[in-house]
Design a protein around this motif. Structure first.
Motif, PDB file in Angstrom:
ATOM      1  N   HIS A  21      43.976  25.677  37.998  1.00  0.00           N
ATOM      2  CA  HIS A  21      42.992  26.595  37.424  1.00  0.00           C
ATOM      3  C   HIS A  21      43.462  28.033  37.637  1.00  0.00           C
ATOM      4  CE1 HIS A  21      40.299  23.280  36.690  1.00  0.00           C
ATOM      5  NE2 HIS A  21      40.319  22.947  37.961  1.00  0.00           N
ATOM      6  N   VAL A  22      44.661  28.331  37.180  1.00  0.00           N
ATOM      7  CA  VAL A  22      45.279  29.632  37.416  1.00  0.00           C
ATOM      8  C   VAL A  22      44.560  30.723  36.619  1.00  0.00           C
ATOM      9  CG1 VAL A  22      47.456  30.914  37.335  1.00  0.00           C
ATOM     10  CG2 VAL A  22      47.457  28.482  37.852  1.00  0.00           C
ATOM     11  N   LYS A  23      44.040  30.392  35.452  1.00  0.00           N
ATOM     12  CA  LYS A  23      43.345  31.376  34.621  1.00  0.00           C
ATOM     13  C   LYS A  23      42.109  31.929  35.348  1.00  0.00           C
ATOM     14  CE  LYS A  23      42.407  33.349  30.615  1.00  0.00           C
ATOM     15  NZ  LYS A  23      43.222  34.183  29.818  1.00  0.00           N
ATOM     16  N   ILE A  24      41.406  31.097  36.087  1.00  0.00           N
ATOM     17  CA  ILE A  24      40.240  31.543  36.849  1.00  0.00           C
ATOM     18  C   ILE A  24      40.680  32.486  37.958  1.00  0.00           C
ATOM     19  CG2 ILE A  24      38.350  30.764  38.338  1.00  0.00           C
ATOM     20  CD1 ILE A  24      38.271  28.197  36.690  1.00  0.00           C
ATOM     21  N   LEU A  25      41.812  32.195  38.580  1.00  0.00           N
ATOM     22  CA  LEU A  25      42.326  33.095  39.629  1.00  0.00           C
ATOM     23  C   LEU A  25      42.704  34.461  39.075  1.00  0.00           C
ATOM     24  CD1 LEU A  25      44.512  30.686  41.755  1.00  0.00           C
ATOM     25  CD2 LEU A  25      42.462  31.865  42.462  1.00  0.00           C
ATOM     26  N   THR A  26      43.230  34.506  37.855  1.00  0.00           N
ATOM     27  CA  THR A  26      43.597  35.805  37.281  1.00  0.00           C
ATOM     28  C   THR A  26      42.365  36.623  36.911  1.00  0.00           C
ATOM     29  OG1 THR A  26      43.764  34.851  35.057  1.00  0.00           O
ATOM     30  CG2 THR A  26      45.762  34.936  36.387  1.00  0.00           C
ATOM     31  N   LEU A  27      41.260  35.970  36.559  1.00  0.00           N
ATOM     32  CA  LEU A  27      40.035  36.685  36.219  1.00  0.00           C
ATOM     33  C   LEU A  27      39.265  37.153  37.456  1.00  0.00           C
ATOM     34  CD1 LEU A  27      38.645  34.475  33.325  1.00  0.00           C
ATOM     35  CD2 LEU A  27      39.854  36.631  33.128  1.00  0.00           C
ATOM     36  N   ALA A  28      39.523  36.518  38.595  1.00  0.00           N
ATOM     37  CA  ALA A  28      38.779  36.837  39.822  1.00  0.00           C
ATOM     38  C   ALA A  28      39.270  38.147  40.413  1.00  0.00           C
ATOM     39  CB  ALA A  28      38.942  35.715  40.836  1.00  0.00           C
ATOM     40  N   GLY A  29      38.327  38.890  40.978  1.00  0.00           N
ATOM     41  CA  GLY A  29      38.670  40.155  41.614  1.00  0.00           C
ATOM     42  C   GLY A  29      39.180  39.979  43.022  1.00  0.00           C
ATOM     43  N   HIS A  30      38.611  39.040  43.778  1.00  0.00           N
ATOM     44  CA  HIS A  30      38.949  38.875  45.187  1.00  0.00           C
ATOM     45  C   HIS A  30      39.316  37.428  45.426  1.00  0.00           C
ATOM     46  CE1 HIS A  30      38.924  39.565  49.468  1.00  0.00           C
ATOM     47  NE2 HIS A  30      38.084  38.565  49.632  1.00  0.00           N
ATOM     48  N   ILE A  31      40.540  37.194  45.904  1.00  0.00           N
ATOM     49  CA  ILE A  31      41.001  35.832  46.196  1.00  0.00           C
ATOM     50  C   ILE A  31      40.956  35.631  47.698  1.00  0.00           C
ATOM     51  CG2 ILE A  31      42.931  34.237  46.039  1.00  0.00           C
ATOM     52  CD1 ILE A  31      43.777  35.735  43.515  1.00  0.00           C
TER      53      ILE A  31
END
Length: 166
Positions: free
Chosen positions: A155-165
């Motif tokens: 789910h890499v696309k969700i990680l790119t949209l997230a502000g804080h990992i």
């Protein structure tokens, strides 16, 4: 077992300064009383299963969804798993409407998940991001922390949209 444990905890203990009540803080408290208090104050953390209400943390228009079916595992869904859900609350001008059946990815779960370095990750709430059948997010932003375990679940696309990992 639970009934006997609860009945043991409900006994009224008499301490020197605590009086007759079990809940007043006294100088002398037994380890049994501390065990009972910690047992009842902890929240039970379980899998995300049918009828679990989850918070939506993207800008797709939904506020809350209820899990209809966990698409991975017999017991339920964990961090990074896909679920099928029904929208229970939605913004009036959003992309999804109340009552719509959608797919979602669990991005925050209250159940602890162990990492390979020995640490555990768990969150205060259960939260999802709405996706289509191919796994692409419906919204364009993801709010709040998102764990990097989603990278292993593709789910890499969700990680790119997230502000804080996290």
């Amino acid at each position: 077992m639970a009934a006997t444990f609860a009945s043991r905890c409900s006994r009224v203990g008499r301490s020197l300064f605590g009086g007759l009540s079990n809940n007043s803080p006294g100088l002398f408290t037994t380890s049994h009383e501390m065990t009972c208090n910690s047992y009842f104050s902890q929240q039970q953390r379980t899998f995300i299963q049918m009828r679990t209400v989850l918070k939506v943390v993207d800008n797709s228009g939904a506020k809350k969804v209820m899990c209809i079916r966990a698409l991975a595992g017999k017991k339920g869904a964990r961090l990074g798993d896909m679920i099928q859900a029904s929208v229970k609350e939605a913004h009036p001008n959003g992309k999804v409407k109340k009552g719509a059946v959608v797919f979602a990815v669990v991005v925050r779960a209250a159940m602890p998940k162990g990492r390979c370095d020995g640490s555990e990750v768990k969150f205060d709430d259960n939260a999802v991001v709405l996706v289509d059948k191919q796994g692409q997010p419906i919204g364009t932003r993801v709010f709040g922390p998102v764990p990097h375990e989603l990278r292993q679940k593709k789910h890499v696309k969700i990680l790119t949209l997230a502000g804080h990992i996290a």
